[in-house]
Design a protein around this motif. Sequence first.
Motif, PDB file in Angstrom:
ATOM      1  N   ARG A  65      -5.836   2.616  -8.032  1.00 63.56           N
ATOM      2  CA  ARG A  65      -6.361   3.655  -7.142  1.00 63.56           C
ATOM      3  C   ARG A  65      -7.464   3.081  -6.258  1.00 63.56           C
ATOM      4  O   ARG A  65      -7.522   3.349  -5.064  1.00 63.56           O
ATOM      5  CB  ARG A  65      -6.869   4.832  -7.981  1.00 63.56           C
ATOM      6  CG  ARG A  65      -7.573   5.928  -7.226  1.00 63.56           C
ATOM      7  CD  ARG A  65      -6.869   6.489  -6.014  1.00 63.56           C
ATOM      8  NE  ARG A  65      -5.574   7.041  -6.261  1.00 63.56           N
ATOM      9  CZ  ARG A  65      -4.720   7.389  -5.282  1.00 63.56           C
ATOM     10  NH1 ARG A  65      -5.065   7.266  -4.015  1.00 63.56           N
ATOM     11  NH2 ARG A  65      -3.539   7.881  -5.554  1.00 63.56           N
ATOM     12  N   LEU A  66      -8.348   2.254  -6.834  1.00 66.82           N
ATOM     13  CA  LEU A  66      -9.429   1.630  -6.066  1.00 66.82           C
ATOM     14  C   LEU A  66      -8.873   0.712  -4.979  1.00 66.82           C
ATOM     15  O   LEU A  66      -9.317   0.766  -3.826  1.00 66.82           O
ATOM     16  CB  LEU A  66     -10.349   0.840  -7.007  1.00 66.82           C
ATOM     17  CG  LEU A  66     -11.483   0.068  -6.349  1.00 66.82           C
ATOM     18  CD1 LEU A  66     -12.482   1.020  -5.705  1.00 66.82           C
ATOM     19  CD2 LEU A  66     -12.186  -0.806  -7.382  1.00 66.82           C
TER      20      LEU A  66
ATOM     21  N   ALA B 110       0.843  -1.206   0.000  1.00 64.66           N
ATOM     22  CA  ALA B 110       0.000   0.000   0.000  1.00 64.66           C
ATOM     23  C   ALA B 110       0.874   1.250   0.000  1.00 64.66           C
ATOM     24  O   ALA B 110       0.608   2.203  -0.742  1.00 64.66           O
ATOM     25  CB  ALA B 110      -0.945  -0.005   1.200  1.00 64.66           C
TER      26      ALA B 110
ATOM     27  N   LEU C 143      -5.850   0.784  -3.566  1.00 66.03           N
ATOM     28  CA  LEU C 143      -5.190   1.594  -2.538  1.00 66.03           C
ATOM     29  C   LEU C 143      -6.211   2.290  -1.649  1.00 66.03           C
ATOM     30  O   LEU C 143      -6.114   2.245  -0.416  1.00 66.03           O
ATOM     31  CB  LEU C 143      -4.261   2.628  -3.177  1.00 66.03           C
ATOM     32  CG  LEU C 143      -3.592   3.610  -2.208  1.00 66.03           C
ATOM     33  CD1 LEU C 143      -2.766   2.883  -1.161  1.00 66.03           C
ATOM     34  CD2 LEU C 143      -2.752   4.620  -2.984  1.00 66.03           C
ATOM     35  N   ASP C 144      -7.208   2.929  -2.243  1.00 69.16           N
ATOM     36  CA  ASP C 144      -8.222   3.638  -1.452  1.00 69.16           C
ATOM     37  C   ASP C 144      -8.992   2.683  -0.547  1.00 69.16           C
ATOM     38  O   ASP C 144      -9.268   3.018   0.607  1.00 69.16           O
ATOM     39  CB  ASP C 144      -9.190   4.393  -2.367  1.00 69.16           C
ATOM     40  CG  ASP C 144      -8.544   5.591  -3.050  1.00 69.16           C
ATOM     41  OD1 ASP C 144      -7.416   5.991  -2.670  1.00 69.16           O
ATOM     42  OD2 ASP C 144      -9.160   6.120  -4.000  1.00 69.16           O
ATOM     43  N   ARG C 145      -9.327   1.493  -1.049  1.00 71.04           N
ATOM     44  CA  ARG C 145     -10.084   0.531  -0.246  1.00 71.04           C
ATOM     45  C   ARG C 145      -9.238   0.028   0.907  1.00 71.04           C
ATOM     46  O   ARG C 145      -9.709  -0.093   2.037  1.00 71.04           O
ATOM     47  CB  ARG C 145     -10.548  -0.639  -1.145  1.00 71.04           C
ATOM     48  CG  ARG C 145     -11.265  -1.712  -0.404  1.00 71.04           C
ATOM     49  CD  ARG C 145     -12.603  -1.509   0.098  1.00 71.04           C
ATOM     50  NE  ARG C 145     -13.586  -0.755   0.590  1.00 71.04           N
ATOM     51  CZ  ARG C 145     -13.800  -0.256   1.818  1.00 71.04           C
ATOM     52  NH1 ARG C 145     -12.961  -0.248   2.748  1.00 71.04           N
ATOM     53  NH2 ARG C 145     -14.896   0.286   2.153  1.00 71.04           N
ATOM     54  N   TYR C 146      -7.973  -0.264   0.638  1.00 70.74           N
ATOM     55  CA  TYR C 146      -7.078  -0.729   1.701  1.00 70.74           C
ATOM     56  C   TYR C 146      -6.939   0.342   2.785  1.00 70.74           C
ATOM     57  O   TYR C 146      -7.056   0.049   3.975  1.00 70.74           O
ATOM     58  CB  TYR C 146      -5.690  -1.079   1.139  1.00 70.74           C
ATOM     59  CG  TYR C 146      -4.730  -1.526   2.217  1.00 70.74           C
ATOM     60  CD1 TYR C 146      -4.680  -2.860   2.617  1.00 70.74           C
ATOM     61  CD2 TYR C 146      -3.896  -0.608   2.862  1.00 70.74           C
ATOM     62  CE1 TYR C 146      -3.824  -3.264   3.631  1.00 70.74           C
ATOM     63  CE2 TYR C 146      -3.042  -1.012   3.868  1.00 70.74           C
ATOM     64  CZ  TYR C 146      -3.005  -2.329   4.250  1.00 70.74           C
ATOM     65  OH  TYR C 146      -2.167  -2.733   5.266  1.00 70.74           O
ATOM     66  N   ARG C 147      -6.692   1.591   2.391  1.00 65.72           N
ATOM     67  CA  ARG C 147      -6.534   2.672   3.376  1.00 65.72           C
ATOM     68  C   ARG C 147      -7.828   2.894   4.166  1.00 65.72           C
ATOM     69  O   ARG C 147      -7.777   3.171   5.374  1.00 65.72           O
ATOM     70  CB  ARG C 147      -6.093   3.976   2.697  1.00 65.72           C
ATOM     71  CG  ARG C 147      -4.680   3.957   2.169  1.00 65.72           C
ATOM     72  CD  ARG C 147      -3.661   3.767   3.276  1.00 65.72           C
ATOM     73  NE  ARG C 147      -2.306   3.950   2.756  1.00 65.72           N
ATOM     74  CZ  ARG C 147      -1.259   3.301   3.213  1.00 65.72           C
ATOM     75  NH1 ARG C 147      -1.377   2.429   4.199  1.00 65.72           N
ATOM     76  NH2 ARG C 147      -0.062   3.523   2.704  1.00 65.72           N
ATOM     77  N   ALA C 148      -8.974   2.780   3.505  1.00 70.88           N
ATOM     78  CA  ALA C 148     -10.252   2.929   4.213  1.00 70.88           C
ATOM     79  C   ALA C 148     -10.422   1.807   5.239  1.00 70.88           C
ATOM     80  O   ALA C 148     -10.841   2.059   6.378  1.00 70.88           O
ATOM     81  CB  ALA C 148     -11.412   2.934   3.223  1.00 70.88           C
TER      82      ALA C 148
ATOM     83  N   GLU D  94       1.044   4.148  -2.906  1.00 71.09           N
ATOM     84  CA  GLU D  94       0.897   5.559  -2.542  1.00 71.09           C
ATOM     85  C   GLU D  94       2.097   6.378  -3.027  1.00 71.09           C
ATOM     86  O   GLU D  94       1.939   7.486  -3.561  1.00 71.09           O
ATOM     87  CB  GLU D  94       0.753   5.662  -1.027  1.00 71.09           C
ATOM     88  CG  GLU D  94       0.141   6.919  -0.523  1.00 71.09           C
ATOM     89  CD  GLU D  94      -0.337   6.746   0.904  1.00 71.09           C
ATOM     90  OE1 GLU D  94      -1.563   6.753   1.096  1.00 71.09           O
ATOM     91  OE2 GLU D  94       0.504   6.589   1.805  1.00 71.09           O
TER      92      GLU D  94
END
Length: 121
Positions: free
Chosen positions: A89-90, A27, A92-97, A31
């Motif tokens: 992007r999806l 991740a 990464l964003d899902r993992y961070r969320a 980023e």
Amino acid sequence: MKLPNQTEGLRFRLVLKPGFALGPGKADLLEAIAATGSLAAAGARLAMSQKRVWGLVREMNTAFRDPLVETEKGGTGGGGSARLTATGRLVLDRYRAMEAETNAAIAAGVAELRGLMREEG
């Protein structure tokens, strides 16, 4: 550069299928690629060798139906570029969320455990 949750809270790895896990290192790499537009610069930012960067990108691109990272070779002087795809992007964003949601869910327990620790100094 302080990475999210690097020194506090929970960092977790998701084993998404046998032989492949998505965790903080991957991740953070995604980023850094998004921020720098370069595999070399992302690796330098994370103190990661070029071999390691390429290996992780190859592993992620192979594991998902669509690649997470696209690269473009540079001209005669080299210096190619890299970017996250929409799928990258999806992911990464899902993992961070999920990371943020998990840390929020355990915040009270973490605070309680910290309250039981010795004072520094």
